[in-house]
Design a protein around this motif. Sequence first.
Motif: not given
Length: 700
Positions: A68-69, A73, A76, A80, A132
């Motif tokens: 994930l960023d 991000t 979502n 996460y 992701s």
Amino acid sequence: MLSKNTRTGQLNGTCTSSVDMELFLHYSLIPSLFIILILSFLQRREHRRQRDDTSYLLGNRFGIIMPLDFVGTFSNRWSYGIAFGATANKVMFLFSEGYQPLQIPQWAQAFELLIGGIEVGLSHFPFFACLSSEFQLVSSILGFCYSLIWFAVTVLQVSQCPHGQFVGKYETLMFYWPSLLCLAFLLGRFLHMFVKALRVHLGWEFQVEEKSVLETHQAEHVKQLLRTPRLHIMYVLSILNAVSWSNVAAGAPAWTSHHICISDSRQGKARQGKEAFPAVLVPSEQPLQSSTPHLWSRVIGLDLVWSLLADREKKKSWFQTRIYEWDPCFQFPSRMIGTIVLAFICLYLFIVIEFCVFVYVRDELDVFENKLESYITFTNHSGVLTPVILQVKELITVTKGVWVATILPASLTCVSYLFHILVCYRKHIKRLWAGDKHFLPLKFHNPASSASVVAIARYSGWQIAYVLWGYLIIHVVQSLCGMAIMYGLVLPIVHNQGLEMLQGLGIGILTVSIVVGLMILQMWIAASFFLQPKLGTADKQKPLALNNRKAFHNFNYFLFFYNVLLGLGACLSRLLISCLLGTWLIARIDRTIMQNGYEGADMGFSAWIGMLYVDHYHTNPVLVSFCHILIANHKEKKLQQTTKYWCLNQSAGPRVSARSRTRWFLLQTLINNPRLIIHRKLKSGHSSQESQILMACLES
């Protein structure tokens, strides 16, 4: 914390489970690596480089998988966060240093913990990678299967040994129900992704467009910055309507700059002049001031202004005013949501483990009390140690009661800290967006870039550790305060010593009151006799100019010796307040507990500041909007060029070079506008006579 063998024995009691969770963690790396390889094969590399002779066989396959960023991000986020929550049990194993995958020397434990952390992260990597991934049809199937394996193994562990020897029934379920809930949510999430991706694959739904660099809430934030305040416009209109236009017919009035005074409900005071609204130009012969009631009475549109102000400042609830107000133009990144979710679950597990330890210690103390009771019975209450034993038993009883009673206040304190961290994050990041760094210490105004990058990697883990240790420290401090209250107020009443207790309490309160009263008296004498009068009636306090100097020096001399003794108490109070505030705020990573000038020694606060700067530089709505405009313009120009070349290639006629076409347009322009010829730049080898001849030919 408990060791590995002790904790396992406590959770399982006399039950023997067929599932070893630590062994399963090792074997889970096999499907985890398999899923990572599949997703890496599907992921194409944007920049392919041939590093050896065999790299061309891979093509542009096997790209790097990003879980994930951690910076940008905003979609979502709760998925996460729940995925982070599924790792809570393993994080607690790492926190207690009970998970030791290798047997290495004591001096190399840091490497062992690093290896253990990498193994735990690798075993839970598919959860984030499948969430992701761009290939949702494949990733949803893989993520569902992997989550189902973890869910089935955890359910099997709980069902075989649900009880324990400390809490009793369903002790194991108390430890694993947060992970089971998170895994069940992930199963539903992956199932939803599969259904949605399948409908897109079958053509029943349209494919979602490519994700934009600019998020919706960031665009709304920029629009809000650029939007003209409606209240300001209506204020101008009301003033224009209010001013008498009878003088306009006789002559143009002078334009005067005015301001309006409107009370600010948030500040509880009036804002006037440039602080309230910018100046507006009003046709008037004299300034519009509050001292001219005849002009104020002519402001017929002022009621409209107040109504618009009330409409803008809507009535807020007590929760919005005192605690938190939702901002539609702001969203927390996925890193913050995941950190808070994981911190909540880890805090719950920590409290459960602490209670198990308390139950174990309580049982041991009960055995010790029984031995003391048997000694008292054996000596028939006539032994030399009987008074001491009774005091020890009373101390044990009070300690157990106070420890249990302070579990809830300590828990609520840490829970409130977690919510307050989100509030502080939004407040601090918005100040940085506005260019305000005054809330930061001076040395943190320009932190090192490398330190900020490392800080954002440290922050989430350190925040969870600070909350857990902070809970334990706060619990201990609150227990000590509770015992002080018990021995100072409650037990004297129980032992029929209430009058003595009240007498001592009264003497103590009176002593402190006299000391504080003398300090206040010094302030009053200094303000009344040793300062010169105010310079103006609007001054809030007297100027720092001495008056009655001889009396002032005598005042200082005689109070010098008294203040030496008073300083001793002030020093002790400073130490006590520092200890209380330091232990009370130890879990607050957003606030330093160091003194001014020593903030750099607070590593947690440094991590917080570095994380804020990384988010500020990479998620600033204005900067992201600017980058979005550049990218959109670049794509538009590229599309226009591609369309133009495609039209030229598809044309049935002969191809014409761009240079010939430009010259033809130039000739046509010169024919229609002959006077432009004399203004053209002459090339080498051409004389001005040729231009004159050409111009004469065109004019003829």
